[in-house]
Scaffold this active site. Structure first.
Site, PDB file in Angstrom:
ATOM      1  CB  VAL A  66      -1.006   0.035   1.177  1.00  0.00           C
ATOM      2  CG1 VAL A  66      -2.069  -1.037   1.035  1.00  0.00           C
ATOM      3  CG2 VAL A  66      -0.292  -0.047   2.532  1.00  0.00           C
ATOM      4  CG  ASN A  91      -6.862  -4.452   8.302  1.00  0.00           C
ATOM      5  OD1 ASN A  91      -7.013  -4.355   9.524  1.00  0.00           O
ATOM      6  ND2 ASN A  91      -6.111  -5.413   7.772  1.00  0.00           N
ATOM      7  CB  SER A 143      -4.501   1.726  16.948  1.00  0.00           C
ATOM      8  OG  SER A 143      -4.059   1.191  18.179  1.00  0.00           O
ATOM      9  CE1 TYR A 156       0.329  -0.002  14.717  1.00  0.00           C
ATOM     10  CE2 TYR A 156      -0.335   0.673  16.918  1.00  0.00           C
ATOM     11  CZ  TYR A 156      -0.581  -0.023  15.755  1.00  0.00           C
ATOM     12  OH  TYR A 156      -1.759  -0.734  15.619  1.00  0.00           O
ATOM     13  CB  SER A 159       1.342   5.632  11.860  1.00  0.00           C
ATOM     14  OG  SER A 159       0.944   4.486  12.613  1.00  0.00           O
ATOM     15  CE  LYS A 160      -2.603   1.563  13.074  1.00  0.00           C
ATOM     16  NZ  LYS A 160      -3.357   1.053  11.924  1.00  0.00           N
TER      17      LYS A 160
HETATM   18  N1  LIG Z   1      -3.569  -6.531  16.775  1.00  0.00           N
HETATM   19  C1  LIG Z   1      -3.859  -5.474  17.500  1.00  0.00           C
HETATM   20  O1  LIG Z   1      -3.809  -5.508  18.750  1.00  0.00           O
HETATM   21  C2  LIG Z   1      -4.283  -4.204  16.818  1.00  0.00           C
HETATM   22  C3  LIG Z   1      -4.808  -3.169  17.620  1.00  0.00           C
HETATM   23  C4  LIG Z   1      -5.198  -1.989  17.021  1.00  0.00           C
HETATM   24  C5  LIG Z   1      -5.059  -1.820  15.651  1.00  0.00           C
HETATM   25  N2  LIG Z   1      -4.529  -2.836  14.897  1.00  0.00           N
HETATM   26  C6  LIG Z   1      -4.396  -2.592  13.471  1.00  0.00           C
HETATM   27  O2  LIG Z   1      -5.135  -3.557  12.751  1.00  0.00           O
HETATM   28  C7  LIG Z   1      -4.539  -3.747  11.462  1.00  0.00           C
HETATM   29  C8  LIG Z   1      -4.336  -5.235  11.225  1.00  0.00           C
HETATM   30  O3  LIG Z   1      -3.468  -5.710  12.253  1.00  0.00           O
HETATM   31  P1  LIG Z   1      -3.335  -7.256  12.626  1.00  0.00           P
HETATM   32  O4  LIG Z   1      -3.068  -7.297  14.083  1.00  0.00           O
HETATM   33  O5  LIG Z   1      -4.430  -8.032  12.019  1.00  0.00           O
HETATM   34  O6  LIG Z   1      -1.921  -7.540  11.897  1.00  0.00           O
HETATM   35  P2  LIG Z   1      -1.401  -8.745  10.977  1.00  0.00           P
HETATM   36  O7  LIG Z   1       0.064  -8.524  10.862  1.00  0.00           O
HETATM   37  O8  LIG Z   1      -1.872 -10.032  11.517  1.00  0.00           O
HETATM   38  O9  LIG Z   1      -2.111  -8.439   9.580  1.00  0.00           O
HETATM   39  C9  LIG Z   1      -1.748  -7.321   8.818  1.00  0.00           C
HETATM   40  C10 LIG Z   1      -1.892  -7.642   7.344  1.00  0.00           C
HETATM   41  O10 LIG Z   1      -1.494  -6.478   6.606  1.00  0.00           O
HETATM   42  C11 LIG Z   1      -0.586  -6.887   5.576  1.00  0.00           C
HETATM   43  N3  LIG Z   1       0.343  -5.784   5.272  1.00  0.00           N
HETATM   44  C12 LIG Z   1       1.364  -5.329   6.029  1.00  0.00           C
HETATM   45  N4  LIG Z   1       2.025  -4.368   5.383  1.00  0.00           N
HETATM   46  C13 LIG Z   1       1.422  -4.217   4.177  1.00  0.00           C
HETATM   47  C14 LIG Z   1       1.668  -3.387   3.063  1.00  0.00           C
HETATM   48  N5  LIG Z   1       2.696  -2.537   3.042  1.00  0.00           N
HETATM   49  N6  LIG Z   1       0.837  -3.461   2.003  1.00  0.00           N
HETATM   50  C15 LIG Z   1      -0.201  -4.349   1.997  1.00  0.00           C
HETATM   51  N7  LIG Z   1      -0.467  -5.171   3.026  1.00  0.00           N
HETATM   52  C16 LIG Z   1       0.333  -5.107   4.102  1.00  0.00           C
HETATM   53  C17 LIG Z   1       0.144  -8.081   6.151  1.00  0.00           C
HETATM   54  O11 LIG Z   1       0.747  -8.904   5.141  1.00  0.00           O
HETATM   55  C18 LIG Z   1      -0.988  -8.800   6.895  1.00  0.00           C
HETATM   56  O12 LIG Z   1      -1.671  -9.688   6.047  1.00  0.00           O
HETATM   57  C19 LIG Z   1      -3.249  -2.927  11.464  1.00  0.00           C
HETATM   58  O13 LIG Z   1      -3.477  -1.681  10.819  1.00  0.00           O
HETATM   59  C20 LIG Z   1      -2.984  -2.712  12.939  1.00  0.00           C
HETATM   60  O14 LIG Z   1      -2.233  -1.565  13.185  1.00  0.00           O
HETATM   61  C21 LIG Z   1      -4.137  -4.020  15.446  1.00  0.00           C
END
Ligand SMILES: NC(=O)c1ccc[n+]([C@@H]2O[C@H](COP(=O)([O-])OP(=O)(O)OC[C@H]3O[C@@H](n4cnc5c(N)ncnc54)[C@H](O)[C@@H]3O)[C@@H](O)[C@H]2O)c1
Length: 255
Positions: A66, A91, A143, A156, A159-160
C-alpha cells in the site's frame, strides 16, 4: 430468504491476507459481498483467496504494497473496472516496538509510509471514483494507540493519530458527495501481529494491568464494527471514531 447486508456489493479490503483484515473479509463474504483483497504477502494472500472463494461468488486479489502509490493506483484501476467499489476498508498496517530514542529514519519511514501514507494512497485512488458516483463508505483501521499513547511505539502511535485526523478530514471534505468515512480503534487484539511482538507472559501482565474486561480482544469482536459502519444502518454517521478496547480507555481499572 435470509437478508444479506452487502449482497453483490464490491468491498475492497487492504491487509486482508491474515489477522483482523482476513476476518473482516470473511464476514463481508458471509454477508454476500464480492471482494477485492489487497496484501503484500503473496503466500498468505493466495491462501486467504482460496478460503474466501468458498464463501462468496467473486474474490479478486492484488499483491500490492500500500505504500507504493503507483502500484496502488494501477491495482485500484483494475479492480474498480471489474465492478465499482462500494466499500473500502483500509486495514493494512505494521507495528514495531522500539524506544523513541532508538528509532532510526528507516524504522520511522516504514511505519508512517505503510500505516498512514498507504492509507492516503488507497483512499485517494478509490475515493476519486466514489465521489463521481456520489456513493461509498470508507472504514479506516486506526488504534486505541492513536488516541492514547503507549511507550515503545512512537512511530506507530503517531501513524494511528494521523489516521484519525485523515479520517475526519476525508469525512468533512466528501460528506456533500455522499461518501462516508469513519474509523475503528481496537485495543489489544490477539492476532499474528500482536503474538509476534509480545510473548504470552507479557500479554498476561498487560491484560491484568490495563484491560477491564480482563482479556485480549478477538478478531471476531472487531470485524463486525467494520460491517456496521459500512452498512446502511450508519447512513447518518461520518467522521467518527469508534473504540473497541475492552474498557481500556475508560480509565484506570481497580487494583
Ligand atoms: N492486533 C492489535 O492488537 C491491533 C490493535 C489496534 C489496531 N490494529 C491494526 O489492525 C490492522 C491489522 O493488524 P493485525 O493485528 O491483524 O496484523 P497482521 O500482521 O496479523 O495483519 C496485517 C496484514 O497487513 C498486511 N500488510 C502489512 N504491510 C502491508 C503493506 N505494506 N501493504 C499491503 N499489506 C500489508 C500483512 O501482510 C498482513 O496480512 C493494522 O493496521 C494494525 O495496526 C491491530
Amino acid at each position: 430468504m435470509e437478508n444479506k447486508r452487502f449482497e453483490n456489493q464490491h468491498v475492497l479490503i487492504t491487509g486482508a491476507a491474515r489477522g483482523i483484515g482476513f476476518e473482516i473479509a470473511r464476514q463481508f463474504a458471509l454477508e454476500g459481498a464480492v471482494l477485492s483483497v489487497f496484501d503484500n504477502h503473496s503466500a498468505n494472500l493466495q491462501k486467504a483467496v482460496v478460503e474466501l472463494k468458498q464463501l462468496t461468488s467473486e474474490v479478486w486479489s492484488e499483491q500490492v504494497d500500500v505504500s507504493d502509490r503507483k502500484r496502488v493506483f494501477d491495482a485500484v484501476e483494475r479492480t474498480d473496472a471489474k465492478q465499482p467499489v462500494d466499500v473500502l476498508v483500509n486495514n493494512a498496517g505494521i507495528a514495531k516496538e522500539q524506544p523513541f530514542l532508538e528509532i532510526d529514519e528507516n524504522d520511522w519511514n516504514s511505519i508512517i509510509n505503510i500505516n498512514l501514507s498507504g492509507m492516503f494512497h488507497v483512499s485517494q485512488a478509490v475515493c476519486r471514483k466514489m465521489v463521481q458516483r456520489k456513493k461509498g463508505a470508507v472504514v479506516n483501521m486506526a488504534s486505541k494507540n492513536g488516541l492514547d499513547g503507549e511507550a515503545g511505539y512512537a512511530h506507530y502511535n503517531a501513524s494511528k493519530g494521523g489516521v484519525i485526523m485523515l479520517t475526519k478530514t476525508m469525512a468533512l471534505e466528501m460528506a456533500h458527495t455522499g461518501v462516508r468515512v469513519n474509523a475503528v480503534c481496537p485495543g489489544y487484539i490477539q492476532t499474528p501481529m500482536s503474538m509476534e511482538i509480545d510473548p504470552p507472559e507479557f500479554t498476561r501482565k498487560f491484560v491484568d494491568r490495563y484491560i477491564p474486561l480482563n482479556r485480549p480482544g478477538k478478531v471476531g469482536e472487531i470485524a463486525p464494527m467494520f460491517l456496521f459502519l459500512a452498512s446502511e444502518a450508519c447512513s447518518f454517521m461520518t467522521g467518527q471514531v469508534v473504540v473497541l478496547d475492552g474498557g481500556q480507555l475508560a480509565g484506570q481499572k481497580p487494583f
